[in-house]
Design a protein around this motif. Structure first.
Motif, mmCIF file in Angstrom:
data_model
loop_
_atom_site.group_PDB
_atom_site.id
_atom_site.type_symbol
_atom_site.label_atom_id
_atom_site.label_comp_id
_atom_site.label_asym_id
_atom_site.label_seq_id
_atom_site.Cartn_x
_atom_site.Cartn_y
_atom_site.Cartn_z
ATOM 1 N N SER A 47 20.802 -11.900 66.910
ATOM 2 C CA SER A 47 20.989 -10.454 67.092
ATOM 3 C C SER A 47 20.431 -9.677 65.913
ATOM 4 C CB SER A 47 22.479 -10.125 67.289
ATOM 5 O OG SER A 47 22.997 -10.754 68.424
ATOM 6 N N GLU B 78 22.018 -8.211 62.281
ATOM 7 C CA GLU B 78 23.477 -8.138 62.165
ATOM 8 C C GLU B 78 23.992 -9.233 61.237
ATOM 9 O OE1 GLU B 78 26.242 -6.624 65.335
ATOM 10 O OE2 GLU B 78 24.750 -7.633 66.565
ATOM 11 N N LYS C 127 28.519 -10.650 66.732
ATOM 12 C CA LYS C 127 27.271 -9.893 66.870
ATOM 13 C C LYS C 127 27.104 -9.453 68.322
ATOM 14 C CE LYS C 127 25.047 -12.512 63.125
ATOM 15 N NZ LYS C 127 26.279 -13.195 62.709
ATOM 16 N N SER D 257 24.976 -6.703 69.339
ATOM 17 C CA SER D 257 23.820 -5.837 69.604
ATOM 18 C C SER D 257 22.935 -6.368 70.725
ATOM 19 C CB SER D 257 23.001 -5.619 68.329
ATOM 20 O OG SER D 257 22.458 -6.821 67.846
ATOM 21 N N THR E 79 24.184 -4.932 73.903
ATOM 22 C CA THR E 79 24.400 -3.486 73.898
ATOM 23 C C THR E 79 23.073 -2.753 73.954
ATOM 24 O OG1 THR E 79 26.317 -3.875 72.459
ATOM 25 C CG2 THR E 79 25.555 -1.609 72.691
ATOM 26 N N LYS F 229 21.538 -0.137 73.002
ATOM 27 C CA LYS F 229 21.756 0.880 71.971
ATOM 28 C C LYS F 229 20.757 0.626 70.853
ATOM 29 C CE LYS F 229 25.372 2.219 68.655
ATOM 30 N NZ LYS F 229 25.096 3.658 68.744
ATOM 31 N N ALA G 15 19.079 -0.649 67.946
ATOM 32 C CA ALA G 15 19.457 -1.863 67.217
ATOM 33 C C ALA G 15 19.630 -1.614 65.724
ATOM 34 C CB ALA G 15 18.408 -2.952 67.454
ATOM 35 N N PHE H 170 23.037 -1.202 63.991
ATOM 36 C CA PHE H 170 23.887 -2.362 63.707
ATOM 37 C C PHE H 170 23.543 -2.990 62.353
ATOM 38 C CE2 PHE H 170 24.072 -1.966 68.293
ATOM 39 C CZ PHE H 170 25.397 -2.251 68.583
ATOM 40 N N ARG I 225 24.656 -0.041 58.254
ATOM 41 C CA ARG I 225 25.282 -0.307 59.550
ATOM 42 C C ARG I 225 26.259 0.825 59.851
ATOM 43 N NH1 ARG I 225 26.863 -4.898 63.018
ATOM 44 N NH2 ARG I 225 28.826 -4.374 64.069
ATOM 45 N N VAL J 156 27.589 1.984 63.534
ATOM 46 C CA VAL J 156 27.547 1.854 64.991
ATOM 47 C C VAL J 156 28.188 3.102 65.583
ATOM 48 C CG1 VAL J 156 28.184 0.439 66.974
ATOM 49 C CG2 VAL J 156 27.658 -0.655 64.775
#
Length: 759
Positions: A168, A171, A176, A178, A181, A183, A185, A188, A195, A197
């Motif tokens: 991931s 992260e 983890k 991401s 998700t 979203k 990256a 994260f 980081r 989120v």
């Protein structure tokens, strides 16, 4: 005189409606409030916005960028957050045949309620969410609520129950999420930023009303260009609910204010249908990238009418141009270069990341400023990196207007992803949403499936690191092929048949010398490989998509996030600020190769920027020297998402680092490069015509600016010219500089730089 020939044959169904007011949109961004789940206390919210900026605005947290506050604020990502407002609707609005609510962006897992009824379950930050609310909405106040679930809470069970542990991105936490998700990256954590989120309503919220039919999208794309004519396809998407005779009135206006009109009669439509119209333009004004010509744009407008009544209208701009990506076997290996309007172009540019970790804080002015800097840097392309976002419309509009080509990644980077049907269906819609929105832009040159996933799978040892068996590896690779070689390119082609696509970047790994003869390359031998700068000279691929070297931002910027007591690379603030696993040590190592040991933290900061300048100058000049073997150079990275050390040449506040000017000079149409080993200066020109002028080379003592010696050579240059020099002795770069000035026949300075001897 421009002429346009319209050829069209269309029929579709439309139901009649008693109301024919034009389609309208109203923003509902005001009077929002938020609360933490389980706490009834409401605070003022800003829409568009995210929870971190709302907490900050209400003085509930300290500035996330100060000192080590990043570490103190990680609790926010574990909470659920609720937003609410009242939407007042009039009787007139509710009398319209269709009334829908549209969220242009929800970050990321959001359940939307209107008057207590669940109307949207959002699962993707990159998608637009809209639904008809006519049966739910009422006259007067309507209660609108958006409940956000933490991505960590939403996906933690999926991570635990997934048959494979998935890499991931960057992260560093235990769980983890991401990969699961959809979203941005980089939020994260990545090796250039913090980081954080986020959750929130990160784009506009609108109420849309319309009757009978509306225009949902318009685009004009270039099919081909001959000597005196351009062949185009106009795509108009119309959504209808009733059966009536309608018409589309189309107007094309060129820069000479000449109007070219056409009318299309429509018989039957229901749902969304696409109308494709062929057109021809004589003697077109073509769209050219920066440095090749003017980025000419035409105006295109469409009106949808029922009799004499206007139902909807849209106006936009388009450029006439063709973009070809040439990937062919040749005498060297495998080519990778772009042709614009049939002409090969050497690409000069950088990798672009989101301008803030908290995306809604980026203003239109910020976009104008950064694209202005890009033009100043003599760039012709930006790569929108796959760990960020599909950018806002204004970003692409500014690139259109300024002739900046876009290499657009899909939002996948350094990770493997699930392959369940729900996830893949989500991706398919994400591709449709964003390609449909962006396909009209002449600046879009390429869509790329992902960043560094294929090279990671083949070279980074994931199989051993994550304990994959042979069977596991085959299954994971099949999932990769399905997503990036089948689903994404198929959906892209269906949405934009003119688009160029590559499955990944890079397509060759820098680990072996043979790979520098093939396709695209991310060269990280200098940095991750800890190689000296001179290796930039011999490791030149066919198209250099990533390379770079870190530096710290200026003391002016550092003082905005750190107190005097933190002015040390050993302080907790500076250690937390450096996100690269080898960052500060490698910067110091290279500073010591080029300069005296830093006498203070401020001296270290200054010399870090000077050292980065040497790295980028060496790399860019080597890439340009080795054209046409190499046909593109995109360094990592243009900008920052927070204030701290990174590979950028523009810091978070837009301050130009030392390397900015060197990049600007070395991206000019004509430059001069020192070849120390051969005692030569080579002049490289992108100019169509020969360059006539002179070149002055001066040995200068830094401290006094005294010229120790100076020589002048006259130049009559085609694309490449070499000038033999007297023997140049190795100089102490701390004491002396070798300066070069290139002037044209009118004595105007066209290039100036400091020549550095790279051994």
């Amino acid at each position: 005189m421009n002429k346009i020939l319209v050829i069209i044959c269309v029929s579709f169904a439309i139901f009649s409606c008693s109301k024919t007011e034009p389609a309208k949109s109203i923003l509902i961004n005001s009077k929002w409030k938020f609360s933490k789940e389980g706490n009834d206390t409401l605070y003022k919210a800003t829409v568009p916005g995210v929870i971190h900026t709302d907490l900050l605005a209400n003085h509930l947290i300290e500035d996330p960028f100060l000192e080590t506050n990043e570490q103190k604020l990680q609790w926010i990502e574990n909470e659920n957050w609720n937003y609410k407002t009242t939407v007042n609707l009039t009787r007139e609005q509710l009398s319209q045949e269709n009334i829908e609510i549209e969220f242009e962006g929800l970050d990321t897992y959001a359940t939307v309620f209107l008057n207590g009824e669940n109307i949207i379950d959002a699962i993707n930050m990159f998608r637009t969410w809209k639904v008809d609310i006519k049966k739910i909405a009422k006259t007067g106040g309507n209660q609108l609520e958006v409940h956000f679930t933490s991505p960590l809470k939403y996906n933690s069970e999926k991570v635990k129950n997934h048959p494979y542990k998935l890499p991931s991105g960057n992260e560093t936490v235990d769980v983890k999420v991401s990969s699961f998700t959809r979203k941005a990256a980089y939020q994260f954590g990545w090796d250039f930023g913090p980081r954080f989120v986020t959750s929130g309503i990160w784009k506009n919220v609108k109420i849309n009303t319309w009757n009978t039919a509306r225009i949902t999208n318009i685009a004009v794309q270039t099919d081909s260009i001959s000597t005196e004519k351009a062949y185009l396809t106009t795509v108009i998407e119309v959504e209808g609910t009733e059966s009536n005779d309608l018409e589309l009135q189309i107007n094309l206006r060129d820069k000479n204010e000449k109007n070219i009109n056409s009318i299309i009669s429509i018989k039957n439509i229901k749902g969304v249908q696409k109308i494709q119209q062929k057109a021809e333009i004589d003697l077109p004004n073509l769209w050219w990238p920066n440095g090749m010509g003017k980025p000419n744009l035409y105006e295109f407008s469409v009106q949808l009418k029922k009799g004499n009544e206007l139902l909807d209208s849209k106006t936009d701009e388009f450029g006439i141009r063709t973009v070809e990506l040439i990937q062919e076997k040749d005498a060297i290996g495998t080519s990778f270069y772009f042709k614009i309007n049939g002409k090969p172009l050497f690409i000069k540019g950088a990798n672009y990341i989101p301008q803030d970790i908290f995306l809604p804080r980026v203003t239109d002015r910020d976009y104008k400023n950064i694209i202005g800097k890009v033009v100043k840097l003599n760039m012709n392309m930006l790569r929108v990196w796959g760990g960020g976002i599909y950018e806002k419309d204004i970003f692409y509009e500014l690139c259109d207007k300024n002739g900046i080509l876009i290499w657009q990644d899909f939002m996948f980077a350094g990770s493997l992803y699930p392959n369940d049907s729900e996830f893949l269906k989500n991706i398919e819609q994400e591709v449709k949403d964003n390609v449909n929105r962006l396909k009209k832009h002449p600046s879009i040159a390429l869509w790329c499936g992902n960043n560094e996933i294929e090279v990671a799978w083949k070279n980074w040892g994931w199989q051993k690191q994550y304990g994959y068996s042979k069977k596991d590896s085959l299954a994971l690779w099949d999932s990769y092929i399905n997503l990036f070689h089948k689903i994404i390119p198929k959906t892209l082609k269906e949405t934009d048949s003119k688009a160029n696509y590559v499955s990944t970047s890079p397509m060759s790994n820098w680990g072996t010398s043979e790979n520098f003869n093939h396709s695209s390359m991310h060269y990280w031998g200098v940095w991750h490989g800890k190689e000296p700068f001179k290796n930039y000279k011999k490791n030149v691929g066919r198209f250099m998509v990533e390379y770079g070297f870190q530096s710290f931002p200026s003391m002016k910027t550092i003082k905005k996030f750190a107190s005097d007591s933190s002015f040390s690379i050993q302080s907790e603030t500076m250690k937390n600020r450096q996100k690269s696993y080898i960052g500060n040590g490698l910067i110091i190592e290279h500073i010591n190769r080029w300069y005296d040991k830093p006498s203070s933290f401020e001296d270290f900061v200054i010399k870090s920027q000077k050292t980065q300048t040497i790295a980028l100058q060496t790399a860019i000049q080597s890439h340009r020297l080795q054209s046409p073997h190499c046909m593109g150079t995109l360094f990592w990275q243009l900008n920052d998402c927070w204030p701290g050390p990174s590979w950028s040449i523009l810091d978070y506040y837009g301050q130009e680092k030392d390397a900015f000017n060197t990049v600007k000079e070395n991206f000019k149409p004509i430059i001069a490069v020192l070849n120390y080993e051969k005692n030569e200066i080579e002049i490289i020109s992108d100019l169509v015509s020969n360059f006539k002028g002179k070149i002055q080379i001066s040995l200068v003592e830094k401290q006094s600016s005294k010229i120790i010696s100076e020589q002048t050579f006259f130049v009559n240059s085609s694309s490449r010219t070499k000038l033999k020099l007297p023997k140049i002795e190795v100089l102490n770069s701390e004491t002396f500089e070798l300066k070069i000035v290139l002037k044209d026949s009118a004595n105007y300075v066209v290039f100036t730089d400091v020549l550095r001897i790279i051994q």
